[in-house]
Enzyme design. Structure first.
Site, PDB file in Angstrom:
ATOM      1  CG  ASP A 405     -33.392 -38.304  35.393  1.00 43.23           C
ATOM      2  OD1 ASP A 405     -32.238 -39.192  35.929  1.00 43.23           O
ATOM      3  OD2 ASP A 405     -33.483 -38.609  34.434  1.00 43.23           O
ATOM      4  CD  GLU A 458     -28.455 -39.064  37.247  1.00 42.47           C
ATOM      5  OE1 GLU A 458     -27.927 -40.211  36.822  1.00 42.47           O
ATOM      6  OE2 GLU A 458     -29.524 -38.525  36.527  1.00 42.47           O
TER       7      GLU A 458
END
Length: 727
Positions: A405, A458
């Site tokens: 993330d 990401e």
């Protein structure tokens, strides 16, 4: 008389701030002989028992009414195994003395932990069941180098920090203690007198299981067994394989209708896994399942990095869920958050009174977007804590890969900060060199220690080489989310079709940089929250056009180079934004056949058709796998391209992003022959207008620089896939 510690030391011990309890407690050589000392508040009588014979050797005298006992063992000169028979309130207990055991950390473990290169720090730190000198118990180890005293407290000692102060291993700042009789299932924490003499009660950073909010204790829980990765699971992660990911928030995929409560891991095994398999997805991706205090963070503010959340069941039930997915032929990816953590007092924040895991300067250590703290990746022990955690999930749970993330927030010091709110690196630049080193090290480590697993970044910027090897200057991820593709294509699709001809390049621009990274095309949870609206609701027009636009877009997405990802609910065109507190709108698929059923069937067919044709995935990252046939027809908002496999087999993909049927649309093709339609998003089964091209043959008519061409009826707001029939 024995050589009693001085009164000041005993007072400090009772006050709970004596840093070296082993120098006072346990068995010691004195001029009078072997002396045993014990701290046993509220005990009325204490005897030393020889373990081998069971004989009472000596009664310890209470030399301090608060419960400090001491006595010399007559006629004994060499240390021996002993136990303490303790009378509490008229009841006698036989227990092993935690202070008769020597240092716990092995020399090599100590060296690697201090160096920050321990491959599996979770095998040493935390709470581990052990048998030492024939005694069953639990060994506890915690890193708190600036603490003045650390005790382990829990169910086994009345949560009394006086009873089990720990030994400090000064060379690495780790505190350790073996507690006889502490067993799996018991709760515990660490009681810390910090660098500022403040009392802190902290959960174990390495706890393998923890209580669910609002409770915060850690649980003694054995290290799970390793899970071997099968050849099939390794193969399913390869660059040249079809990867279609179903992204799920376990707490809101489906809930019990009577009380809106979560499904358990067992119920999810029985309902979610068969559904994902039936829909044709190859991978199941879970939003973070690490234990976390705030439901509204969706798991993205974890504090139990090594503990699966108990919201849906126990740790081993989660392992069973993963095993069920593997039995169904699904690989499992886990959303992993190594960039930041919440500031809850029971967690990592100011763990020993200093900014141990985080930076002390808020310009480096505070994330104003999420009100969280940023890990200090430059501290060896912190980066080792995180890199070890990545391997833990892959090795001990059988997770097949990690989606990492918010990578951009990690690698840029000025991420979401105005000028003057960030600290440059030592070269004066904006890159977080320590975070970059951490990511490269972690990816390299996983590549060697967990072969066959993958990581996905990401990463929202154009940082070069995210999915390239560290040896060539990259970050070492296997894949990168293509957020640029996602934004461009959604910006295009939300336009009224009459305006799309002015923004034609939004759909084609992705090919300009397609081979710079190994891309995943994501329509993730982030795209259906915070007022962005659902994917369906972004589509323009009336209901018919909204659903037709969505189907055409999905047909385009599944054919475009790159692996696929869909967030739950997208597959049946949920109309409202995702709400983590409620179930998906499964009622949309109840009752009579409707537009939602059509999208649902389309996504299933897209997945299975995609997996069937190697043209659609084998050369995702090779320029030989893609070719434009029509890329400049902005006036008609039409695109046509080829997907190709290693054998030269081709698939034609044609999209018409206007609500106008285009009969007799001609374009040049590479291969003459019969072309058969294998998927059409306008089919009747998907609630389209059913403009079809069941079988078409090339004509010897030059078009688009090619000697032969096809003439198709392009359906309105639709994407068509065709393959060449064998001669």
């Amino acid at each position: 008389m024995s050589e009693l510690p001085d009164r000041q030391a005993i007072n400090a011990l009772f006050a709970g701030n004596y840093a070296d309890p082993f120098s006072l407690l346990g068995m010691h050589q004195t001029e009078q002989g072997l002396e045993v000392r014990a701290l046993l508040p509220e005990a009325s009588e204490v005897w030393v028992i020889e373990t081998n014979t069971g004989r009472k050797l000596a009664q310890l005298k209470c030399v301090d009414s608060r419960g400090f006992f001491s006595g010399v063992i007559p006629r004994r000169k060499k240390p021996f195994r002993y136990q303490l028979a303790v009378n509490w309130h008229g009841q006698q207990n036989l227990l092993d003395d935690a202070y008769r055991f020597g240092p716990l950390l092995e020399e090599m473990d100590a060296w690697l932990l201090a160096e920050g290169t321990h491959l599996r720090p979770y095998e040493t730190l935390g709470a581990h069941g052990a048998v030492i000198d024939g005694v069953n118990g639990t060994r506890f180890c915690v890193w708190a180098p600036n603490a003045r005293r650390v005790s382990v407290v829990g169910d086994f000692n009345f949560w009394d920090g006086r009873r089990h102060p720990m030994r400090l291993r000064q060379e690495m700042g780790i505190w350790e203690l073996f507690v006889p009789g502490a067993f799996n299932g018991q709760l515990y924490k660490f009681e810390i007198i910090d660098a500022n003499d403040k009392l802190r009660i902290k959960a174990d950073p390495f706890a393998f299981e923890a209580q669910m909010r609002p409770e915060t204790a850690s649980m003694i829980c054995g290290l799970p067994n390793k899970v071997e990765m099968s050849a099939e699971r390794k193969a399913a992660n390869a660059f040249d394989q079809p990867i279609s990911i179903y992204e799920v928030h376990l707490g809101s995929w489906r809930r019990h209708t009577d009380n809106n409560f979560w499904l358990s891991y067992k119920e999810l095994s029985e309902q979610l896994i068969p559904y994902v398999k039936e829909m044709g997805f190859t991978h199941l991706e879970l939003l973070p399942i690490n234990e976390h205090p705030f439901d509204g963070s969706w798991g993205y503010q974890p504090l139990g990095m090594y503990a699966p959340t108990r919201r849906f069941g126990a740790r081993d039930e989660f392992r069973d869920f993963i095993a069920s997915a593997h039995e169904a032929g699904l690989n499992v990816l886990l959303d992993w958050v190594p960039g930041h953590f919440p500031s809850d007092d029971f967690g990592l924040a100011k763990f020993d009174g200093t900014e141990l895991y985080e930076h002390s300067d808020p310009r480096e250590g505070y994330h104003q977007d999420w009100n969280t703290l940023i890990y200090n990746f430059g501290r060896r022990e912190v980066s080792n804590y995180l890199s070890g955690n990545a391997l833990y999930w892959l090795e001990r749970f059988g997770i097949d890969g990690l989606r990492v993330d918010a990578v951009a927030s990690m690698i840029y010091r000025d991420y979401s900060r105005a000028e003057g709110e960030w600290v440059p690196n030592h070269f004066g630049g904006r890159e977080n060199l320590e975070a970059i080193t951490f990511l490269r090290y972690t990816n390299r480590t996983l590549g060697h220690a967990a072969e066959g697993t993958i990581t996905m970044a990401e990463e929202s910027t154009d940082f070069p080489g995210v999915s390239r090897p560290p040896e060539s200057g990259g970050l070492g991820f296997w894949f990168k989310w293509n957020l640029g593709w996602m934004h461009d294509t959604l910006d295009y699709m939300k336009l009224d079709p009459v305006h799309r001809r002015f923004h034609h390049n939004l759909m084609s621009f992705g090919m300009m940089y397609n081979y710079t990274e190994n891309f995943v095309l994501p329509l993730s949870h982030d795209e259906v929250v915070h007022g962005k609206r659902s994917i369906l609701d972004r589509m323009p027009g009336d209901a018919w056009q909204k659903f037709a636009n969505l189907r055409a877009y999905y047909g385009w997405m599944w054919a475009f180079p790159g692996k696929k990802l869909q967030f739950m609910g997208n597959e049946f065109a949920q109309g409202r934004e995702w709400n983590h507190d409620t179930s998906l709108d499964w009622h949309l698929l109840e009752g009579e056949d409707n537009w939602h059923h059509g999208v649902h069937r389309l996504v299933r067919d897209l997945n299975f058709t995609y997996r069937h044709y190697t043209q659609l995935y084998q050369l995702d990252y090779d320029p030989a796998g893609f070719e434009w046939l029509v890329v400049d027809d902005a006036e008609n908002s039409v695109f046509v391209f080829i997907r190709r496999d290693r054998e030269g087999n081709e698939m034609i993909v044609a999209s018409n992003f206007t609500p106008v049927t285009r009969p007799g649309y001609r374009f040049g093709v590479n291969q003459a022959g019969n072309w058969r339609e294998v998927l059409n998003t306008d089919q009747h089964e998907y609630h389209g207008s059913d403009v079809r091209n069941h079988l078409v043959h090339t004509d010897q008519i030059e078009s688009h620089g090619r000697p032969q061409s096809l003439s198709l009826s392009l359906p309105p707001l639709a994407t068509v896939w065709l393959v060449r029939e064998a001669e």
